[in-house]
Design an enzyme around this catalytic site. Structure first.
Site, PDB file in Angstrom:
ATOM      1  N   SER A  33      39.336  -3.621  95.564  1.00  0.00           N
ATOM      2  CA  SER A  33      39.888  -4.769  94.805  1.00  0.00           C
ATOM      3  C   SER A  33      40.086  -4.388  93.351  1.00  0.00           C
ATOM      4  CB  SER A  33      38.946  -5.960  94.890  1.00  0.00           C
ATOM      5  OG  SER A  33      38.710  -6.279  96.224  1.00  0.00           O
ATOM      6  N   ARG A  34      39.314  -3.412  92.884  1.00  0.00           N
ATOM      7  CA  ARG A  34      39.405  -3.036  91.464  1.00  0.00           C
ATOM      8  C   ARG A  34      40.595  -2.121  91.179  1.00  0.00           C
ATOM      9  NH1 ARG A  34      33.489  -3.475  91.919  1.00  0.00           N
ATOM     10  NH2 ARG A  34      32.828  -5.104  90.461  1.00  0.00           N
TER      11      ARG A  34
ATOM     12  N   GLU B  81      32.366   1.123 105.084  1.00  0.00           N
ATOM     13  CA  GLU B  81      31.659   2.350 104.663  1.00  0.00           C
ATOM     14  C   GLU B  81      32.056   2.769 103.249  1.00  0.00           C
ATOM     15  OE1 GLU B  81      32.106   5.400 107.618  1.00  0.00           O
ATOM     16  OE2 GLU B  81      30.523   4.526 108.865  1.00  0.00           O
TER      17      GLU B  81
ATOM     18  N   HIS C 101      40.045  -4.652 103.563  1.00  0.00           N
ATOM     19  CA  HIS C 101      39.372  -5.828 104.138  1.00  0.00           C
ATOM     20  C   HIS C 101      39.986  -6.205 105.487  1.00  0.00           C
ATOM     21  CE1 HIS C 101      38.550  -6.725  99.742  1.00  0.00           C
ATOM     22  NE2 HIS C 101      37.346  -6.809 100.264  1.00  0.00           N
TER      23      HIS C 101
ATOM     24  N   ASP D   7      31.532   1.020 100.653  1.00  0.00           N
ATOM     25  CA  ASP D   7      30.289   0.727  99.924  1.00  0.00           C
ATOM     26  C   ASP D   7      29.128   1.199 100.796  1.00  0.00           C
ATOM     27  OD1 ASP D   7      31.330  -0.767  97.568  1.00  0.00           O
ATOM     28  OD2 ASP D   7      32.127  -2.041  99.145  1.00  0.00           O
TER      29      ASP D   7
ATOM     30  N   MET E 237      34.285 -10.740  98.952  1.00  0.00           N
ATOM     31  CA  MET E 237      34.363 -11.501  97.706  1.00  0.00           C
ATOM     32  C   MET E 237      35.836 -11.830  97.399  1.00  0.00           C
ATOM     33  SD  MET E 237      31.298 -10.268  95.271  1.00  0.00           S
ATOM     34  CE  MET E 237      32.075  -8.829  94.596  1.00  0.00           C
ATOM     35  N   GLY E 238      36.678 -11.816  98.430  1.00  0.00           N
ATOM     36  CA  GLY E 238      38.088 -12.140  98.239  1.00  0.00           C
ATOM     37  C   GLY E 238      38.859 -10.988  97.634  1.00  0.00           C
TER      38      GLY E 238
ATOM     39  N   HIS F 157      42.501  -6.832 100.398  1.00  0.00           N
ATOM     40  CA  HIS F 157      43.512  -5.786 100.503  1.00  0.00           C
ATOM     41  C   HIS F 157      43.436  -5.211 101.911  1.00  0.00           C
ATOM     42  CE1 HIS F 157      40.045  -3.216 100.075  1.00  0.00           C
ATOM     43  NE2 HIS F 157      39.779  -3.752  98.897  1.00  0.00           N
TER      44      HIS F 157
HETATM   45  O1  PAF Z   1      31.056  -5.880  99.423  1.00  0.00           O
HETATM   46  C1  PAF Z   1      31.227  -7.027  98.972  1.00  0.00           C
HETATM   47  O2  PAF Z   1      32.352  -7.508  98.839  1.00  0.00           O
HETATM   48  C2  PAF Z   1      30.019  -7.847  98.569  1.00  0.00           C
HETATM   49  O3  PAF Z   1      29.033  -7.046  97.996  1.00  0.00           O
HETATM   50  C3  PAF Z   1      29.449  -8.690  99.716  1.00  0.00           C
HETATM   51  C4  PAF Z   1      28.898  -7.829 100.834  1.00  0.00           C
HETATM   52  C5  PAF Z   1      30.532  -9.611 100.264  1.00  0.00           C
HETATM   53  C6  PAF Z   1      28.306  -9.552  99.193  1.00  0.00           C
HETATM   54  O4  PAF Z   1      28.726 -10.407  98.176  1.00  0.00           O
END
Ligand code: PAF
Length: 283
Positions: free
Chosen positions: A190-191, A152, A41, A154, A34-35, A38
């Site tokens: 990201s938060r 992992e 990602h 999430d 979702m952009g 960091h």
């Molecule tokens: O983990 C995320 O950033 C989002 O939940 C995902 C998997 C990109 C779906 O929008």
């Protein structure tokens, strides 16, 4: 000249690029995001590169996975910085669709799971995982990669995605990449940018308390009382609330009665308005 990751914004353009790669016999990986990218990602992109010849990163803040009182409007959007970060590690393609491209007028379909989504992060976020399942299903079908990579960090999301991809026979391998921590042990997120300096020093207690609990669980201490004590420790450290702090089995997400090879410890806790999640293996 330095490398710049090309951007496509439509499904047709995405498919045209991926089709060309396929014609060349190349293996393709998708990293949905979702952009607000960091280093966590970027580690997913590196991981994906080890499993494919070309890596596509999608950047789409998915409205369907945010509840009415959640931070959709506030969620950080920084496409230029994201593309620069992706370019710096030579990501092959960024897919940045608009909301209309993903959910055109008249869109009515929702993927719903009948288990795994009402516990942990799903308990207080009704519809969240259905929103994730819907967008990830679309992204997988739009791109049709060989593999798709999810963090992992999430962990519940990863298990939910593995489940519906298997249930729906979507021909993509789902790979989980390890959680990345900052120097202070806090899981990258990201938060984290929302945290003040003081909140950040409180946040560091999450990994410490999890490690301590996992160690004691491994030594045979009662899981129920470890969870109760751990929640008290988090509040004493300065957290405002603890959404959950639970031992659960990794692939089913069912509550752990005793420690097995599959047991993991999951937490979500809030400081101010920021909700942090983390998880570690116990065994
Ligand atoms: O983990 C995320 O950033 C989002 O939940 C995902 C998997 C990109 C779906 O929008």
């Amino acid at each position: 000249m330095s490398f710049k990751t090309p951007i496509v914004r439509t499904v047709d353009d995405l498919r045209a690029v991926v089709h060309q790669w396929r014609q060349e016999g190349l293996k393709v990986a998708l990293v949905p995001t979702m952009g607000a990218l960091h280093k966590g990602h970027l580690s997913l992109v590196d991981f994906a590169r080890n499993h494919a010849d070309r890596v596509v990163v999608s950047i789409f803040v998915n409205p369907k996975q945010f509840g009415p009182n959640e931070d959709l409007d506030k969620y950080p959007r920084q496409e230029e910085a994201d593309i620069n970060a992706l370019s710096s590690i030579k990501t092959d393609l960024a897919f940045c669709p608009t909301v209309d491209e993903m959910y055109p007028k008249g869109f009515t379909t929702n993927i719903t799971l009948t288990s795994m989504t009402t516990v942990l992060c799903g308990a207080n976020r009704p519809g969240h995982f259905d929103g994730v399942a819907t967008v990830v299903t679309k992204l997988l079908l739009q791109c049709l990669p060989d593999v798709a990579v999810f963090g992992e960090k999430d962990y519940q999301q990863l298990q939910v995605i593995k489940r519906f991809v298997s249930d729906l026979d979507i021909p993509v391998s789902i790979l989980g990449a390890p959680l990345i921590r900052d120097g202070d042990g806090l899981a990258t997120s990201s938060r984290n940018v929302y945290l003040t300096e003081e909140e950040r020093s409180i946040a560091q207690y999450i990994p410490k308390i999890l490690q301590d609990m996992a160690k004691k669980a491994h030594q045979g201490q009662n899981l129920e009382s470890l969870m109760e004590d751990g929640a008290i420790d988090l509040i004493e450290a300065g957290f405002d609330s603890v959404d959950y702090l639970e031992f659960r089995e990794a692939s089913t997400l069912l509550t752990s009665q005793t420690v097995t090879n599959e047991t993991r410890l999951f937490v979500a806790a809030k400081i101010g308005k920021t909700r942090l999640i983390d998880n570690i293996p116990v065994a």
